[in-house]
Each structure stands twice: as structure tokens, then as C-alpha cells.
Scaffold this motif. Structure first.
Motif, PDB file in Angstrom:
ATOM      1  N   TRP A 100      -8.382   6.895  11.151  1.00 27.59           N
ATOM      2  CA  TRP A 100      -6.947   7.188  11.215  1.00 27.59           C
ATOM      3  C   TRP A 100      -6.132   5.914  11.384  1.00 27.59           C
ATOM      4  CZ3 TRP A 100      -3.536   6.647  15.382  1.00 27.59           C
ATOM      5  CH2 TRP A 100      -2.266   7.201  15.179  1.00 27.59           C
ATOM      6  N   VAL A 101      -6.613   5.042  12.301  1.00 30.35           N
ATOM      7  CA  VAL A 101      -5.900   3.774  12.545  1.00 30.35           C
ATOM      8  C   VAL A 101      -5.909   2.933  11.279  1.00 30.35           C
ATOM      9  CG1 VAL A 101      -6.005   1.583  13.821  1.00 30.35           C
ATOM     10  CG2 VAL A 101      -6.281   3.747  15.038  1.00 30.35           C
ATOM     11  N   GLN A 102      -7.040   2.854  10.615  1.00 30.44           N
ATOM     12  CA  GLN A 102      -7.129   2.052   9.395  1.00 30.44           C
ATOM     13  C   GLN A 102      -6.223   2.607   8.296  1.00 30.44           C
ATOM     14  OE1 GLN A 102     -11.284   2.031   8.459  1.00 30.44           O
ATOM     15  NE2 GLN A 102     -11.768   0.436   9.960  1.00 30.44           N
ATOM     16  N   ASP A 131      -3.468   4.621   8.627  1.00 35.08           N
ATOM     17  CA  ASP A 131      -2.041   4.526   8.968  1.00 35.08           C
ATOM     18  C   ASP A 131      -1.535   3.088   8.995  1.00 35.08           C
ATOM     19  OD1 ASP A 131      -1.891   7.213   9.066  1.00 35.08           O
ATOM     20  OD2 ASP A 131      -1.628   7.365  11.247  1.00 35.08           O
ATOM     21  N   HIS A 132      -2.385   2.156   9.275  1.00 33.98           N
ATOM     22  CA  HIS A 132      -1.931   0.774   9.410  1.00 33.98           C
ATOM     23  C   HIS A 132      -2.487  -0.140   8.327  1.00 33.98           C
ATOM     24  CE1 HIS A 132      -1.214   2.583  13.334  1.00 33.98           C
ATOM     25  NE2 HIS A 132      -0.294   1.650  13.528  1.00 33.98           N
TER      26      HIS A 132
END
Length: 157
Positions: free
Chosen positions: A148-150, A152-153
Motif C-alpha cells: 500500500w505504501v509503495q 500510494d507513494h
């Protein structure tokens, strides 16, 4: 240079080894038992006794080994028809029999302890399995979070 080793085998030690192995063969016991017995008497290891027997001593006693095996077979085939008759048993045979009986008794006496230990280990095993399941679940959550972090960012690891 001819130097005698401090732990070199003496003729009387070879003789003791041979006599003990032959007696064990006649009694239907194993050579390993003979090696342990001789090791205790000579302050050597059973492995050293076994090596000495197989590498040096055995070849000098081939006929005696065959005779001992035949004697053992002859003793095994004697019918025990009359239980009131006196038992013709050597002292070594009696000691061997009593040792076997003691080992069997010790095993039976230890049964409740072994059952408790088994129960305890089973419970520990179940607890460890549950912990592994929890860690696997947590790891999956961490992987999801990292994805998710990868995403979204726009990060790459």
C-alpha cells in the motif's frame, strides 16, 4: 625409531577382550555389550575396544567364534519342559538376565514420567504452532502495508 605408545594394547588386554566377546556370543548378548564391559575394566572407550577387536583380535579367534555361536544355538534349542528342575546357569548368565530384567523394570517405572513429558511436549508443540500462525498472519499484514505504501507513494524497495 621404535616407540611404544602409552595406550598400546597389551597381550592380557587382548585376551580379556577376546574372552569377554566370546562369552557374550555364547550368552546371546551383543559384541557392543562386550566392548562396553571391557572398556569399563580397561579404562578405554567401547569404540576403542570395538576397533581393536575388529582390526586385530578377531582374526585370531575365528574358530572360537564359530564354537561360541554353535554353543549359543545349542543352548537356545534345549527345551524347558520341567520348570521344577534346577536351572543350570553360569553367574555371568544370571547377571545378564538380571540386568535385562532391571532395564525392563526401569522402563516400566519411567512410563508415567515419559507420558507426562509427552503431554508437556505436545502442549508446547501446539503453543509453538499457534505462535507460528500468528507470526505468519502478522507478516502478511506487513506485506500488505508495504504494498500500500509503495503504491500510494510510488516507492520502490
Amino acid at each position: 625409531m621404535d616407540v611404544n605408545r602409552q595406550d598400546a594394547w597389551k597381550e592380557d588386554e587382548d585376551l580379556l577382550l577376546a574372552e569377554t566377546v566370546l562369552r557374550c556370543i555364547r550368552q546371546g548378548r551383543t559384541q557392543l555389550e562386550a566392548f562396553r564391559e571391557v572398556a569399563d575394566k580397561l579404562s578405554r572407550t567401547p569404540a576403542a575396544c570395538g576397533f581393536r577387536w575388529n582390526a586385530n583380535v578377531r582374526k585370531h579367534y575365528q574358530q572360537a567364534i564359530e564354537t561360541a555361536k554353535n554353543e549359543r544355538k545349542r543352548k537356545q534349542h534345549v527345551p524347558a519342559s520341567n520348570t521344577d528342575a534346577p536351572i543350570n546357569m553360569s553367574l555371568d548368565d544370571a547377571i545378564s538376565l538380571l540386568t535385562q530384567m532391571k532395564e525392563k523394570q526401569n522402563t516400566e517405572d519411567d512410563l508415567p514420567l515419559m507420558e507426562d513429558r509427552l503431554r508437556s511436549l505436545s502442549e508446547e508443540n501446539q503453543a509453538l504452532k499457534a505462535a507460528v500462525t500468528r507470526y505468519q498472519s502478522a507478516w502478511k499484514e506487513v506485506e500488505k502495508l508495504m504494498a500500500w505504501v509503495q503504491k500510494d507513494h510510488n516507492l520502490t524497495v
